[in-house]
Scaffold this active site. Sequence first.
Site: not given
Length: 203
Positions: A8, A13, A70-71, A183-184
């Site tokens: 990234t 992130k 990948d989000s 989510h992450r």
Amino acid sequence: MLKLVAATKNKGKLEEFRRLLDGLPVEIISWSEVCAELDVDETGATFEENAFLKADAICRATGLPAFADDSGLCIDALDGAPGVFTARYGAEILGAGASDDERMDLVLKRMEGIPKERRTARFVSAICCTFPNGKTLQCRGVCEGHIGFSKAGNGGFGYDPIFYAGGKSFAEMSGEEKDSISHRGKAMVNFKKELSLFLADSI
């Protein structure tokens, strides 16, 4: 100490990755530190495919293990958009260099008049880690929520100010609070377990 490249260039992130993998015997190196000139076309049809493309390309270029997240944001009222195009949503209107604020404004404009009960959405994160020996680890995390009617909060990054979960936008939460439900955060918990087992088996 294992050197692990995070695929990234997003500082937000990278900060999350380092926080979420704290405690493991790994040194997280950013993409920019080892192969800043490398570009990876995210041509996958799913988050999982794009995560693999990034991790695999960096692993091959550097000879170091690499992992990629990948989000994206999937909004039901927009037929699942932005989805895998989250980072470049609206480029056909806004241009390739659009800011997060411009993309959020476009989402809010396209959702004008849609009531709260139909503003359901979810953030999805797919993580892939590839090793020079061909080993691959894959994990996924999902956070259900809804799109607000306006931006709220000064934290986070990306679409955080318009995504609500647990009564707050992601941008209104502390890093630790967001990690516990995001989510992450969920994907990284699974990844940390898988990576820990891999490291134990490698000793």
